[in-house]
Design an enzyme around this catalytic site. Sequence first.
Site, short mmCIF file in Angstrom:
data_model
loop_
_atom_site.label_atom_id
_atom_site.label_comp_id
_atom_site.label_asym_id
_atom_site.label_seq_id
_atom_site.Cartn_x
_atom_site.Cartn_y
_atom_site.Cartn_z
N SER A 265 0.84 -1.19 0.00
CA SER A 265 0.00 0.00 0.00
C SER A 265 0.87 1.24 0.00
CB SER A 265 -0.91 0.03 1.23
OG SER A 265 -0.17 0.37 2.39
N ASP A 266 0.40 2.30 -0.66
CA ASP A 266 1.03 3.60 -0.42
C ASP A 266 0.68 4.01 1.01
OD1 ASP A 266 2.40 5.94 -0.75
OD2 ASP A 266 1.40 6.51 -2.61
N TRP A 267 1.49 4.88 1.56
CA TRP A 267 1.36 5.24 2.97
C TRP A 267 0.04 5.98 3.19
CZ3 TRP A 267 5.07 2.45 1.71
CH2 TRP A 267 6.08 2.04 2.58
N GLY A 268 -0.90 5.33 3.85
CA GLY A 268 -2.22 5.91 4.05
C GLY A 268 -3.19 5.56 2.93
N GLY A 269 -2.83 4.61 2.08
CA GLY A 269 -3.67 4.27 0.94
C GLY A 269 -4.67 3.16 1.20
#
Length: 745
Positions: A265-269
């Site tokens: 995941s992208d950070w906070g995705g």
Amino acid sequence: MRILKVLALVFLPALCSVGGHAQALPVYLDDTKPMEERVEDALRRMTLDEKIAVIHAQSKFSSPGVARLGIPEFWTDDGPHGVRPDVLWDEWMQAGQTNDSCVAFPALTCLAATWNPRMSLVYGVALGEEARYRKKDMILGPGVNILRTPLGGRNFEYMGEDPYLASRMVVPYIIGLQSNGVSACVKHFALNNDEEYRHQVNAIVDDRALHEIYLPAFKAAVKDGHAWALMGGYNLYKDQHNCHNRYLLMDILKGDWAFDGVVVSDWGGTHDTRQAIENGLDLEFGTWTDGLAFGASNAYDNYYMARPYRELIRKGEYTTKELDDKVRRVLRLFYRTTMKRHRRLGSMNSEAHYATARRIAGEGIVLLKNDGGVLPLDTTKALRVLVVGENAIKMMTVGGGSSSLKVQRETLPLEGMRSLLGDNIRVEYARGYVGDTTGEYNGVVAKQKLYDPRTPDELIAEAVAKAKEADCVVVFGGLNKSDYQDAEGHDRKQYGLPYGQDRLVEALAEANKNLVFVNISGNPVAMPWLDNVAAVVQGWFLGSTAGEALADVLTGRVNPSGKLPYTWWRSLDDVPAHKLGTYPGTWREDKKIIDEEYKEGIFVGYRWVDKEKTKTLFAFGHGLSYTSFNIGKATADKSSLSLGDSITFTVPVTNTGAKAGSEVVQLYVRDCKSSLARPYKELKAFSKVSLAPGETKQVSLTIGRDALSFYDDKAGQWTAEPGQFEALIGNASDNITQKVKFTLM
């Protein structure tokens, strides 16, 4: 705890002996065994809690291994242009280390502009060596999203507008990086073409455009580069966030492409536990991104794929089927990185890495215009050179978002000019304009002081007065890596240059006809004064050796050979995403999602230019040299080919000038008659050739069925229709000098 993990790694093999008699290592530790056998053995030994633990973060940039089994922690770090400095365990603040500086390599737009896959390979190798020295197991890069609008804040991290060029350039980068036992994490999958409202944009794209424009570079990264990880994008597609998008991750990536790696995941995705379970996310990072200080006392345990996932299994709502698939992928990643014995030790800030950065930068700088031969600067005679502009003295390695770096050193353009122009050349400086004077990002502070209290009128007056006394004026302008310029999180607000630079350039052009404008940016910009300046150079964000590399090209020590990886538009009205009114999209009634329809379909960049017969400032593939080349008569090794065959075109290229240099031969394919609308031409092969003065070399370019195919959205497959085709060969998309017809049987 960390000491216990280290002891486990060191002593666990020794414990596998009884009474002084060596016993066989457990299969999962025995690197002589096939990887999949080791994966299954480790999986059988893991508890439910251990399985849950390895699929989410334990800190900002790390995930736990399995301490009980002697499997170490896994450490990621931002890229793609260098190894980012370390932050605190749970916070974005700098860790305050003194050994986490790096070499900053040129931004990926510059790498793409080399049109040289060999440069991608050495780039990846050098970056991997720096990552290994820092004990990083994954670099979050490279990025291969397509440049759809020149306002895109993160375009500088990507590889331009053309899917074939990006595909050819990304594969060697991955191979070089992973040769060090460091995983690439190709990002941001997919359709992450905007930064503004990036968490809310729902891309509406037809299947042809998806498969022909926006997916090919990712597919090449998986199928040809064998990337070990991909990162999901923040945006949505088909109303699902791309970090857990069933169509992209399960149907295409893990289904059609048979990807055996990890989706990160992208950070906070990550936004939903059930979607993360079912739709292909394997490793969750960045949820509750303020770590233990914000949101909950056990933030990492509360990740969507942590305690909530475990509770759903315990309640019987899910079996471990999906979990085991995720863990298998993570274990595979471990065996390719942290559990791979005899990984290279790496090296950091070596002179070899600085030399690599300088070489890549020199090959990627693009000479856009050179009227009257004002460049290269003649260093054999006494000259008075005036350098103007904030970008001559501003560090560009600091800022821009997650690619911001803490460098050991960065040579600025003014420093490079003064050190390389020689003793008989007088270099003066005038500020010209004041832009971003902060010089700080995420705790990394730039070395220069940029505050200047003078008014724009005072700054321009000083520059003009000095320009009148100079033999040549070199303006270092363009964008920087501040918010709303070339930076993560926001798109640009305008196509024109910021900080009143147009007014400055126009005034200088009146004062001195020998005006060179060096544009520092990752995006094209408006140039209303283009006809009034003698030369224009695209200088990119070049990293640690920016000053040396720019001076190399301006003085002729390096003959420029870069070519544009995107179309340089005259104005936003010429860009299809803007002309058709689709950017930035339309908010839904609840104001939570913004729908952005890609109405231009497959006609992105030069494809749109050909379709609409639009005039550009500079065409895709354009780039000049200090020498001249002739592309001779092209011939084909056959006049027709079958679907499983290939055809090779050979063309002689001669250096007709007085300097050694390199030319890029570009081959575009035209389908003379198609059942579906197709672009007039599409790039399908290229080759960079270096030639001494008067030298001729034969350049061969081979294409096959894939170069002739289009994606049939009704049939859901790639199709190559029999009929007449043309190979269009030249050195830019607007400079085709050879045409060869052939037939697909």
